[in-house]
Design a protein around this motif. Sequence first.
Motif, short mmCIF file in Angstrom:
data_model
loop_
_atom_site.label_atom_id
_atom_site.label_comp_id
_atom_site.label_asym_id
_atom_site.label_seq_id
_atom_site.Cartn_x
_atom_site.Cartn_y
_atom_site.Cartn_z
N MET A 1 0.86 -1.20 0.00
CA MET A 1 0.00 0.00 0.00
C MET A 1 0.89 1.24 0.00
N LYS B 1 -5.23 2.11 -0.53
CA LYS B 1 -6.08 2.03 0.66
C LYS B 1 -7.51 1.71 0.28
N ILE C 1 -7.86 1.22 7.74
CA ILE C 1 -6.60 1.04 7.02
C ILE C 1 -5.63 2.15 7.43
N ILE D 1 -2.12 3.43 6.07
CA ILE D 1 -1.12 3.28 5.02
C ILE D 1 0.29 3.37 5.59
#
Length: 409
Positions: free
Chosen positions: A352, A358, A376, A378
């Motif tokens: 990512m 994402k 999420i 990153i």
Amino acid sequence: MSDFIFQFYALICEMSPYLLLGFFLAGILHGFVPQNIYSRYLSGNNLKSVVLAALFGVPLPLCSCGVIPTAMSMKWAGASRGATVSFLISTPQTGIDSITATYSLMGGPFAIIRPIAAFITGIFGGLFAGAINKNEKISIDENNATSSLRKNFVGKVTESLKYGFHDMIRDIGKNLIIGLLIGSAIAIFIPDNFFSLYANHKIWNMFLVLLIAIPMYVCATGSIPIAAALMFKGLSPGAALVFLMAGPAVNMASIMVINKVLGRKTLLVYIGSIVAGALGFGFIIDYLLPMQWFILPPEEIKHMCHIDTAIPLWQQLAAWALIAMIVVAFLPGIKKHEHKITMGKIFKVKGMTCSHCKANVEKAIRSLEGVSSVNIDIDKGTAEVLGDVDPDQVIDAVENAGYECKLSS
């Protein structure tokens, strides 16, 4: 050091107005064009699907890291392998933002031939990939194919501005600055006659640039100041185009993901198409087209020569606006208060690098039955999942989207 600072400032002032226009147009594309349209018309393993995929890809401002999960999402939604490869090749080489920035630094002919080269190489690679995968069975993920955001006009405008002037800048801002710094360093520290010493060996220049460009990561916009600086040092326009094509389109991360998800044969088609297209168009520029078409604009030559000319106020205002947006986009701690701390399962996700990554990881996980929420991060490379779901299903969903995933210990 003062020359280096002025060089950097002159470059960013020259590019900023066009970059801001490109970010705005990119946001409009993102906010007003339905996302599922990219898979709806790409399911056929034929010329039409390949051409449409290249047409969709050329204006999209996705870098080589962001295009991979997007392409994987298209494939799971029903796009053929040929269309997927066409999109993978044509998209990272250019984009609305890089086209406008190319015009500002390198002139109109470069700005025209760059998207044409991306379009043609995308079609070539897509047709070749389709030919070696004639018996491919298209599998459609209904959740992916039918999902789309339904927003009113105000919501779409808000989403467009946020995407163009925050998410996009966050995705490519760092690489853009790195590209400007490298371009400025080349202009200052490399002798003016460096590449001109090999001016009679243009083909070897192209191969040398190709060897340098393939493993490195540089976005389509960040590659422009580097190519302009190399041209000022004597690199031929054709070799500069090789860098503009191969640098953004290929890097080690994209090579590894494509090899894993689409297979080695498709990877060879992907790399071979980009190499052949870059060298072919580089040859056309250096040997078949008028050289005067590809001379750097006078304003750019002045900046590269360090001529102390006054920079127009409107360019400086645009530059400071862009710098402010980059600073705001990378401010830490803003997202930490957007959700409560939870006790869900934590997964480590490799690969990512941007907001597109994402969104694709989150979308893949949310499609699983039993998932109640997904968070999420990153920067940490983690996905926190709440709900009654088998961890192996989460891992499979993320890996099918083109990323590496494992349950955090």
